[in-house]
Design a protein around this motif. Structure first.
Motif, PDB file in Angstrom:
ATOM      1  N   PHE B 426       0.836  -1.191   0.000  1.00  0.00           N
ATOM      2  CA  PHE B 426       0.000   0.000   0.000  1.00  0.00           C
ATOM      3  C   PHE B 426       0.874   1.245   0.000  1.00  0.00           C
ATOM      4  O   PHE B 426       1.836   1.327   0.755  1.00  0.00           O
ATOM      5  CB  PHE B 426      -0.895   0.033   1.245  1.00  0.00           C
ATOM      6  N   ILE B 427       0.519   2.210  -0.837  1.00  0.00           N
ATOM      7  CA  ILE B 427       1.227   3.494  -0.824  1.00  0.00           C
ATOM      8  C   ILE B 427       0.224   4.566  -0.446  1.00  0.00           C
ATOM      9  O   ILE B 427      -0.800   4.745  -1.107  1.00  0.00           O
ATOM     10  CB  ILE B 427       1.852   3.799  -2.196  1.00  0.00           C
ATOM     11  N   LEU B 453      -0.194  -2.137  -4.734  1.00  0.00           N
ATOM     12  CA  LEU B 453       0.653  -2.843  -5.688  1.00  0.00           C
ATOM     13  C   LEU B 453       0.531  -4.330  -5.425  1.00  0.00           C
ATOM     14  O   LEU B 453       0.767  -4.799  -4.310  1.00  0.00           O
ATOM     15  CB  LEU B 453       2.116  -2.422  -5.526  1.00  0.00           C
ATOM     16  N   ASN B 454       0.146  -5.068  -6.448  1.00  0.00           N
ATOM     17  CA  ASN B 454       0.023  -6.515  -6.311  1.00  0.00           C
ATOM     18  C   ASN B 454       1.127  -7.195  -7.100  1.00  0.00           C
ATOM     19  O   ASN B 454       1.291  -6.948  -8.283  1.00  0.00           O
ATOM     20  CB  ASN B 454      -1.345  -6.988  -6.824  1.00  0.00           C
ATOM     21  N   GLY B 455       1.878  -8.060  -6.449  1.00  0.00           N
ATOM     22  CA  GLY B 455       2.962  -8.726  -7.160  1.00  0.00           C
ATOM     23  C   GLY B 455       3.546  -9.867  -6.362  1.00  0.00           C
ATOM     24  O   GLY B 455       3.914 -10.893  -6.913  1.00  0.00           O
ATOM     25  N   HIS B 456       3.577  -9.717  -5.059  1.00  0.00           N
ATOM     26  CA  HIS B 456       4.136 -10.786  -4.231  1.00  0.00           C
ATOM     27  C   HIS B 456       3.039 -11.783  -3.876  1.00  0.00           C
ATOM     28  O   HIS B 456       1.905 -11.406  -3.622  1.00  0.00           O
ATOM     29  CB  HIS B 456       4.729 -10.204  -2.950  1.00  0.00           C
ATOM     30  N   SER B 457       3.431 -13.042  -3.819  1.00  0.00           N
ATOM     31  CA  SER B 457       2.428 -14.056  -3.508  1.00  0.00           C
ATOM     32  C   SER B 457       2.312 -14.281  -2.007  1.00  0.00           C
ATOM     33  O   SER B 457       1.363 -14.868  -1.540  1.00  0.00           O
ATOM     34  CB  SER B 457       2.777 -15.366  -4.203  1.00  0.00           C
ATOM     35  N   PRO B 475      14.112   8.178  -9.338  1.00  0.00           N
ATOM     36  CA  PRO B 475      13.161   8.478  -8.257  1.00  0.00           C
ATOM     37  C   PRO B 475      11.891   7.658  -8.314  1.00  0.00           C
ATOM     38  O   PRO B 475      11.128   7.638  -7.352  1.00  0.00           O
ATOM     39  CB  PRO B 475      12.858   9.963  -8.443  1.00  0.00           C
ATOM     40  N   SER B 476      11.647   6.981  -9.399  1.00  0.00           N
ATOM     41  CA  SER B 476      10.406   6.217  -9.459  1.00  0.00           C
ATOM     42  C   SER B 476      10.589   4.785  -8.961  1.00  0.00           C
ATOM     43  O   SER B 476       9.633   4.056  -8.809  1.00  0.00           O
ATOM     44  CB  SER B 476       9.885   6.191 -10.895  1.00  0.00           C
ATOM     45  N   TRP B 477      11.832   4.390  -8.689  1.00  0.00           N
ATOM     46  CA  TRP B 477      12.075   2.998  -8.321  1.00  0.00           C
ATOM     47  C   TRP B 477      11.717   2.728  -6.867  1.00  0.00           C
ATOM     48  O   TRP B 477      12.145   3.433  -5.957  1.00  0.00           O
ATOM     49  CB  TRP B 477      13.541   2.620  -8.531  1.00  0.00           C
ATOM     50  N   LEU B 478      10.989   1.657  -6.686  1.00  0.00           N
ATOM     51  CA  LEU B 478      10.726   1.161  -5.341  1.00  0.00           C
ATOM     52  C   LEU B 478      10.987  -0.334  -5.365  1.00  0.00           C
ATOM     53  O   LEU B 478      10.534  -1.037  -6.264  1.00  0.00           O
ATOM     54  CB  LEU B 478       9.265   1.423  -4.943  1.00  0.00           C
ATOM     55  N   LEU B 479      11.762  -0.812  -4.389  1.00  0.00           N
ATOM     56  CA  LEU B 479      12.093  -2.237  -4.371  1.00  0.00           C
ATOM     57  C   LEU B 479      11.383  -2.919  -3.223  1.00  0.00           C
ATOM     58  O   LEU B 479      11.288  -2.380  -2.125  1.00  0.00           O
ATOM     59  CB  LEU B 479      13.605  -2.421  -4.186  1.00  0.00           C
ATOM     60  N   SER B 480      10.920  -4.127  -3.491  1.00  0.00           N
ATOM     61  CA  SER B 480      10.308  -4.891  -2.412  1.00  0.00           C
ATOM     62  C   SER B 480      10.810  -6.317  -2.489  1.00  0.00           C
ATOM     63  O   SER B 480      11.005  -6.873  -3.561  1.00  0.00           O
ATOM     64  CB  SER B 480       8.791  -4.858  -2.532  1.00  0.00           C
ATOM     65  N   GLY B 481      11.066  -6.882  -1.339  1.00  0.00           N
ATOM     66  CA  GLY B 481      11.492  -8.277  -1.268  1.00  0.00           C
ATOM     67  C   GLY B 481      10.456  -9.053  -0.503  1.00  0.00           C
ATOM     68  O   GLY B 481       9.808  -8.511   0.385  1.00  0.00           O
ATOM     69  N   GLY B 482      10.280 -10.327  -0.861  1.00  0.00           N
ATOM     70  CA  GLY B 482       9.203 -11.080  -0.236  1.00  0.00           C
ATOM     71  C   GLY B 482       9.626 -12.417   0.307  1.00  0.00           C
ATOM     72  O   GLY B 482      10.730 -12.907   0.054  1.00  0.00           O
ATOM     73  N   VAL B 487      12.423 -10.363  -5.652  1.00  0.00           N
ATOM     74  CA  VAL B 487      12.601  -8.923  -5.448  1.00  0.00           C
ATOM     75  C   VAL B 487      11.927  -8.246  -6.627  1.00  0.00           C
ATOM     76  O   VAL B 487      12.200  -8.593  -7.780  1.00  0.00           O
ATOM     77  CB  VAL B 487      14.085  -8.539  -5.381  1.00  0.00           C
ATOM     78  N   ILE B 488      11.028  -7.330  -6.346  1.00  0.00           N
ATOM     79  CA  ILE B 488      10.313  -6.656  -7.432  1.00  0.00           C
ATOM     80  C   ILE B 488      10.711  -5.190  -7.460  1.00  0.00           C
ATOM     81  O   ILE B 488      10.787  -4.534  -6.410  1.00  0.00           O
ATOM     82  CB  ILE B 488       8.783  -6.794  -7.261  1.00  0.00           C
ATOM     83  N   CYS B 489      10.995  -4.717  -8.639  1.00  0.00           N
ATOM     84  CA  CYS B 489      11.280  -3.298  -8.818  1.00  0.00           C
ATOM     85  C   CYS B 489      10.019  -2.647  -9.401  1.00  0.00           C
ATOM     86  O   CYS B 489       9.554  -3.018 -10.468  1.00  0.00           O
ATOM     87  CB  CYS B 489      12.469  -3.124  -9.762  1.00  0.00           C
ATOM     88  N   TRP B 490       9.460  -1.709  -8.645  1.00  0.00           N
ATOM     89  CA  TRP B 490       8.205  -1.072  -9.038  1.00  0.00           C
ATOM     90  C   TRP B 490       8.454   0.352  -9.515  1.00  0.00           C
ATOM     91  O   TRP B 490       9.440   0.968  -9.142  1.00  0.00           O
ATOM     92  CB  TRP B 490       7.251  -0.949  -7.852  1.00  0.00           C
ATOM     93  N   ASP B 491       7.521   0.842 -10.294  1.00  0.00           N
ATOM     94  CA  ASP B 491       7.456   2.282 -10.535  1.00  0.00           C
ATOM     95  C   ASP B 491       6.491   2.845  -9.496  1.00  0.00           C
ATOM     96  O   ASP B 491       5.289   2.551  -9.524  1.00  0.00           O
ATOM     97  CB  ASP B 491       6.947   2.559 -11.956  1.00  0.00           C
ATOM     98  N   ILE B 492       7.014   3.619  -8.589  1.00  0.00           N
ATOM     99  CA  ILE B 492       6.203   4.048  -7.453  1.00  0.00           C
ATOM    100  C   ILE B 492       5.066   4.974  -7.880  1.00  0.00           C
ATOM    101  O   ILE B 492       4.031   5.049  -7.234  1.00  0.00           O
ATOM    102  CB  ILE B 492       7.099   4.719  -6.381  1.00  0.00           C
ATOM    103  N   PHE B 493       5.238   5.640  -8.997  1.00  0.00           N
ATOM    104  CA  PHE B 493       4.209   6.595  -9.425  1.00  0.00           C
ATOM    105  C   PHE B 493       3.069   5.917 -10.189  1.00  0.00           C
ATOM    106  O   PHE B 493       1.917   6.256 -10.013  1.00  0.00           O
ATOM    107  CB  PHE B 493       4.817   7.710 -10.261  1.00  0.00           C
ATOM    108  N   THR B 494       3.442   4.950 -11.035  1.00  0.00           N
ATOM    109  CA  THR B 494       2.396   4.292 -11.815  1.00  0.00           C
ATOM    110  C   THR B 494       1.951   2.982 -11.190  1.00  0.00           C
ATOM    111  O   THR B 494       0.853   2.498 -11.476  1.00  0.00           O
ATOM    112  CB  THR B 494       2.901   3.985 -13.235  1.00  0.00           C
TER     113      THR B 494
END
Lengths: 259, 1073
Positions: B426-427, B453-457, B475-482, B487-494
């Protein structure tokens, strides 16, 4: 591993496996650990009972590597030769005590319980190992005021300092020959800091008198049981870590187990 | 001066884990103190009915707590000392939750005993400590410095100890048993002087008991003869006079004794490692014969134990138990047996004064009086224990799982990113989220803008916003590990997935940014640590995994990324080192022992990516010192990382400057053992006031000018200080319009949505002054989304949290109606960050503290009953002197709610200031009455406070009567100083003052509905009014009897006025006119 992805059947199997791990495997590992550490602890031979006459005697012949100029013969009464060994022994005994409290009758309910126990045991073990692998760095005044220099009878000549320490599996004896620095001397007095081994030329002040180290003799001898103890420590640490890793695999289930 | 930041904890549904390793009850039987393996101290309220309720949790230690003890005579000062596995010691005030003193020594203590001998000792007493070192260490209870050691013939570690006070022989002795079972006794009271003079103090007696693993030794003060020695396999009673053995009792198989205490003459209580306890009566039929020492062994049958009672914990068992017994003979105190468990459960038994067996002679069971855990409090107060975004994502598992499993706050975007148990991310906007969570207004909750953001199971285990500290990253990169090892690299804006790295190495435990000085090819590289101890090097731009180093047997402790040589150096917890070549992916070297140490020590601390497997090193998180502080201190354990303390120290300076760049910050905290993520909201008061000042439109212009001339004065004397404030403003990207001299900087505003490059040094700020010069004109400001609303909302949120809702309905209505401060949804858990390394947070149980101030259903945010008294005292103290002030007060209050808010806020800031003054200064204020010394002291105090704009910021409202206001402030300051010495909490003081001021506002509002005009004159002619002030002041002085205050006033005012003239005109030209 990923809890959400597995089917319910798979999940049941995993939970069964985790249960087995907690109830059977953990105790097996703990038993193994205890045996190893008891073996290690025997090397340190804690003088139980303390009846003075029965303390075991051990002699060491120390020599300068490759030379025959200086030779040291040490006879040990008991094991309290130096603090490092004493500390290592106490750490091992504490680790054994931690393990003893959870014998086969104890029922581990959560993974984190095991992890916490392993952390506590590993802390004691790594401290025990570090005490042997990392000699204390002492300043010369500290050596001069320590009990080691004073325990000789007859007393050491005033221009001699002695230091014992354990470095890995070796017992090291360092002998410093000193000469007194006259107050009128033109030499620049600069007290030496803490070190495992001081070099000739190191200066220090002790009892309102300034000294300089003129000669250093370092003798050492391998103590076989120290080597064994170190091996035991390393093996036990690895066992602990492996058990932790096994538990961690099931980490996603911790939350399902009530405390 | 200390720095303290008010904080509000937003707990989740799951209580943070608190595995109790040490427990004690304070002498007044009102507080239980526990220390945990996680390193926190928890304070629990103990009611007179033996009900437990969690009160406060104290962060500050970086390792497992090993022991707790009182550190003063408790009636005088409620201080408790704690020691940890890595040698840290802290003295805490258990009433206020503040850390009084702390140190780090190379000793690990097992137990501490407080010793004070009032008639022969100077100072605050000693802490007699033993632990993993030889013999007994004496530490000064006040300074925590090592005073001396008690030495002995055969030195060894001490296992247990007790202080023997014998009224008969008028001598205190120390009896200790070593690990090898040697009992040693030292004279204490007769060796006081030799200890103070650091002479060698050897034991008076020494005797081998022939038992190892001694757990406790206790002297019977009732008979002054018996000595109880508890070892893990048996307990024994000795005759203290000749050390002859009187009786031995072995424990049941499978049990281990853990401790014991003497209940009364010939009555003992012994407890075990697994939570049982037994009360024995010693039948003393033949004791008189044992006076003959020679026959001691023959006569040992003459005393034998008879089991009277026992206690049992039944279910809920978890190893190990830490138990203790509190033996109070005075009414209304109880005899309490207490235990703490690794699971965090506290259990109490009320032991009757005369325990007796059942009629048939079999032992009687003493029932459990209370049993409690932190989670019980969280369940009870579920409205307080609601996670920060729980209303967005309700978990299906109910309270079994924490909803948020990882989170990160991005200050530059004011975005809070929360990863959840079910894999969703959630952002949300940070401040809005906090308001929605805390305030009553329902529409806030419904309208909270958020992105999913949906991506991790499965569970999101870690998050990283690489741009936060390093502009190399997009600046748009957001990383998440699960948990699912991706590891997913997201665009935080879109919200789009840019790339998904599948690692197949178990849950991802940590994501780390590569260091700054990289070759271009490694510019957008992050390191990722997995739970199988492997390290993956991920290239974000190229979307490839450059290296996956998998050979590590032990958890990763340190990582160095050497981009120049293309090497990855990994240090593991067993002190081995692995060197990997990134290009080829080969293991270059694997070293252990000395070489490994050498390699690791050759790497500068600043170059590490990881300090331990869980947390990023401080240099990486300079952005907010608290992140570093927290991550290193709160949930890390068992590491004696010298490096860590080093970096902590070195970064302290950095912290000071880059404290918080925004007035509001969300700090996510991730605990070690469970997923109870929680968030701490931090409010930078000074910053907040600065910003409010700059935003005040016409209404408070007068205060502007005041603030400004103060800044100017400081600017002239200390450019340094000024640069600091300036800098803070800048980094935060706020437009500060107050200061005329920096107009140039603010001229070049940047378009709002470009996330402008903010060079790193700006957030680093070690040589901030130099940089200020160079960067002043060139650097852009990411001013973007910050506006007045955010600042006022922040201020209102803070006031909402502080106001004593539910005390007086009228006040509540006034706040909601007139001031537009929203009511709280539920009481908040306040906290305080102090000294940059200590944090105290209230726990959901704090409401029960005062025995239910109000009924269940009404909202009450009163921190304690004491607040009401304080508030009245405050009113009394300020009212009498400033009775005629009402006139001016009206003006301000009448004009605008915003000004009242500002005024209230500045009061809070003032309190914060005074509380944080070094105690030396505080004591000086007390001696303010002496006329001759007053001058300097007052100035001293003035200096402490005047460096601070908002103190003056609140003055303008009584501008025409500055004298009286200053005068009022003097007494106010004295009052507050007084409070801070009485272990009154800073928030209690804040709330009391708020209550008083709001009350006063209300009465004045009632009196005069219409506002008068004088303020206008203040606005329009700053200079003239000031002059006028001066004259009126001097006129007023005639009336004042208190000489000291007057001369100080004259002293401090006249130069100010002189300086004010040119400067104010400057401001007038650019701001007002």
């Amino acid at each position: 591993m990923a809890a959400a992805m597995v089917s319910s059947a798979e999940r049941a199997v995993l939970e069964e496996e985790f249960k087995w791990l907690l109830q059977e495997e953990v105790h097996a590992v703990l038993k193994q650990l205890q045996d190893i550490l008891k073996e290690a602890s025997h090397r340190f031979a804690l003088p139980v009972g303390g009846s003075e006459g029965a303390a075991k005697q051990e002699s060491f012949v120390l020599s300068v590597a490759g030379m025959d100029q200086v030779k040291g013969v040490l006879t040990l009464q008991g094991d309290a030769l130096c603090q490092a060994i004493q500390d290592a022994r106490n750490h091992v005994n504490q680790a054994i005590y931690l393990l003893m409290n959870r014998d086969v009758n104890y029922h581990f309910k959560t993974g984190s319980e095991v992890l916490k126990l392993m952390d506590a045991v590993m802390l004691q073990l790594s401290r025990a190992r570090n005490r042997l692998t990392t000699p204390a760095t002492l300043t010369l005044p500290e050596i001069a005021s320590s009990g080691l220099t004073k325990m000789f009878s007859p007393a050491l000549p005033p221009d001699i300092l002695v230091n014992f320490y354990i470095n890995l599996n070796k017992l090291c004896l360092t002998l410093y020959q000193l000469h007194v620095l006259q107050p009128s001397t033109t030499k620049n007095f600069k007290p030496a800091g803490g070190s495992i081994l001081h070099n000739p030329g190191a200066m220090f002040e002790f009892g309102n008198q300034r000294y300089e180290v003129s000669h250093v003799h370092k003798m050492e001898c391998v103590v076989p049981w120290l080597n064994d103890a170190l091996v035991f420590f390393t093996v036990s640490l690895q066992l602990c870590q492996q058990l932790k890793d096994k538990i961690s695999v099931f980490s996603s289930y911790w939350n399902y187990k009530p405390h | 001066m200390r720095v303290s930041i008010p904080a509000v904890a937003v707990w989740g549904r799951i209580a943070p884990s608190h595995s109790i390793t040490a427990i004690m009850i304070t002498d007044d039987q009102q507080t239980i103190v526990t220390g945990s393996q996680e390193g926190q101290i928890c304070l629990w309220d103990l009611s007179s009915e033996l009900k437990i309720s969690s009160k406060e949790i104290l962060f500050g230690h970086t390792a497992s707590v090993t022991c707790l003890a009182k550190a003063r005579e408790f009636e005088k000062q409620p201080y408790v000392v704690s020691a940890t596995e890595n040698g840290e010691m802290c003295v805490w005030n258990v009433t206020s939750g503040l850390c009084i003193e702390n140190t780090k020594l190379p000793y690990r203590h097992t137990a501490i005993y407080y010793y004070h001998c009032s008639f022969r000792m100077t100072g605050e007493g000693w802490l007699l400590c033993f632990g993993e070192y030889q013999d007994v260490l004496i530490i000064d209870a006040k300074t925590l410095g090592v005073l001396h050691t008690l030495s002995s013939q055969s030195s060894d570690w001490i296992n247990c100890m007790c202080i023997v006070h014998s009224a008969r022989i008028q001598e205190d002795s120390l009896v200790a048993v070593s690990v090898t079972g040697v009992l040693k006794a030292w004279d204490l009271s007769s060796s006081l002087t030799s200890i103070q003079e650091r002479q060698n103090v050897c034991e008076k007696e020494s005797k081998s008991l022939g038992c190892t693993n001694c757990r406790a030794v206790r002297f019977c003060t009732y008979t002054e003869r018996l000595l109880l020695v508890v070892s893990s396999i048996c307990w024994q009673v000795y005759d203290y006079c000749d050390f002859s053995l009187l009786c031995t009792e072995f424990c049941k198989s499978g049990q281990c004794f853990a401790g014991g205490e003497v209940l009364a003459a010939y009555r003992l209580i012994i407890w075990t490692e697994d939570g049982y306890s037994y009360i024995y009566q010693l039948l003393n039929s033949g004791l008189s014969k044992s006076i003959y020492p020679a026959d001691g062994k023959v006569l040992k049958e003459t005393v034998y134990p008879h089991l009277l009672c026992f206690t049992d914990v039944k279910e809920n068992k978890s190893f190990p138990f830490v138990m203790g017994f509190m033996n109070e003979r005075k009414e209304p105190f109880y005899k309490i047996l207490f235990s703490g468990e690794a699971s965090g459960r506290i259990t109490l038994w009320h032991v009757p004064d005369v325990p007796a067996s059942t009629f048939d002679g079999s032992p009687q069971e003493i029932p459990i009086s209370t049993t409690w855990t932190l989670q019980d409090n969280f369940n009870k107060a579920h409205s307080m224990a609601e996670g920060i975004i729980d209303h967005l994502c309700d978990s299906k598992d109910g309270i079994e799982n924490a909803v948020v499993t990882s989170s990160v706050y991005i200050p530059s975007l004011d975005k809070l990113v929360c990863g959840c148990e079910n894999g969703e991310i959630f952002i949300t906007p940070g401040l809005e989220t906090a308001r929605a969570r805390l305030l009553e207004n329902v529409s806030l909750k419904g309208n909270l803008p958020h992105k999913v953001l949906n991506g991790h199971s499965s569970r999101v285990t870690c998050l990283l916003y690489p741009h936060g500290n390093s502009v190399r990253f997009d600046p748009s990169w957001l990383l998440s590990g699960g948990q699912d090892s991706t590891v997913i690299c997201w665009d935080i804006f879109t919200g789009k997935i840019l790339h998904r790295f599948s690692l197949q190495s178990g849950p991802v435990t940590e994501l780390l940014r590569s260091p700054e000085n990289c070759k271009l090819q490694y510019h957008s590289v992050v390191c990722c640590v997995c739970s199988d101890h492997s390290v993956a090097v991920l290239h974000l731009q190229k979307k490839v995994c450059l290296l996956h180093a998998r050979k590590h047997l032990f958890p990763v402790k340190k990582i160095k990324f050497d981009p120049m040589e293309g090497l990855l150096i990994v240090g593991c917890e067993d002190d081995s080192v692995y060197v990997w070549e990134i290009e080829t992916g080969t293991l270059e070297r694997h070293e252990t022992g000395e070489i490994a140490k050498a390699i690791l020590s050759s790497i500068g601390d600043s170059e590490y990516l990881v300090v331990d497997s869980l947390h990023p090193v401080s240099q990486e998180s300079k952005r907010n010192k608290n992140v570093q502080y927290k991550s290193s201190s709160s949930y890390k354990r068992g590491m004696i990382s010298y490096n860590l303390t080093q970096t902590e120290k070195s970064s302290d300076k950095v912290m000071d400057n880059s404290l918080i760049q925004q007035p509001f910050t969300v700090l996510p905290v991730k605990p070690k053992w469970n997923n109870a993520n929680f968030h701490v909201l931090l409010f930078d008061l000074e910053k907040l006031v600065d910003l409010l000042l700059s935003y005040q439109p016409c209404g408070l212009k007068s205060s502007n000018s005041f603030h400004n001339y103060d800044t100017l004065e400081r600017a002239k004397s200390t450019t340094e200080k000024r640069a600091l404030t300036l800098k803070r403003n800048k980094t935060a990207g706020f437009t500060l319009s107050v200061d005329g001299q920096v107009d140039t900087v603010y001229a070049n505003q940047v378009n709002r949505d470009s996330n402008t490059i903010r060079p790193l040094e700006e957030s680093g700020g070690i040589k901030r002054q130099k940089k200020m010069k160079s960067s002043r004109k060139t650097k852009m400001q990411p001013s973007g989304n910050i506006d007045v609303n955010i600042t006022t909302d922040t201020a209102k949120l803070l006031l909402s949290c502080l106001l004593p809702w539910g005390v007086d309905k009228e006040i509540d209505d006034l706040c909601v109606g007139q001031l537009d401060i929203l009511r709280l949804q539920c009481p908040v858990a306040f906290g305080l960050v102090s000294n940059e390394r200590h944090l105290s947070l209230m726990l959901p149980g704090w409401k029960c503290t005062d025995g239910g101030v109000l009924e269940e259903h009404t909202l009450s945010n009163l921190f304690s009953k004491r607040v009401l008294d304080l508030s009245n005292k405050y009113l009394a103290a300020t009212e009498g002197r400033t009775g005629e002030r009402d006139g001016t007060v009206d003006n301000v209050y009448g004009t605008k709610g915003a000004e009242i808010i500002f005024f209230l806020l500045s009061r809070i800031v003032l309190i914060n200031r005074v509380f944080n003054m070094p105690s030396a200064d505080t004591s000086q204020i007390e001696s303010l009455q002496q006329p001759e010394s007053v001058h300097n002291k007052w100035q001293n105090m003035e200096a402490a406070i005047s460096s601070f704009p908002s103190f003056y910021g609140e003055l303008p409202r009584n501008k025409s009567r500055r004298h009286s206001s200053d005068f009022g402030n003097a007494s106010l300051l004295k009052l507050i100083c007084c409070w801070s010495d009485q272990s009154i909490k800073i928030i209690e003081a804040m709330q009391a003052v708020l209550l008083a001021e709001v009350q006063r506002t209300m009465t004045t509002l009632r009196k005069t509905a219409v506002c008068r005009e004088p303020l206008a004159t203040v606005e329009n002619g700053n200079v003239s009014v000031l002059k006028h002030d001066k004259s009126s002041n001097s006129a007023n002085f005639q009336d004042v009897e208190d000489a000291p205050d007057r001369c100080v006033l004259e002293e401090s005012e006249s130069p100010d006025d002189m300086k004010a003239h040119p400067w104010i005109s400057k401001v007038c030209s650019c701001k007002v006119c």
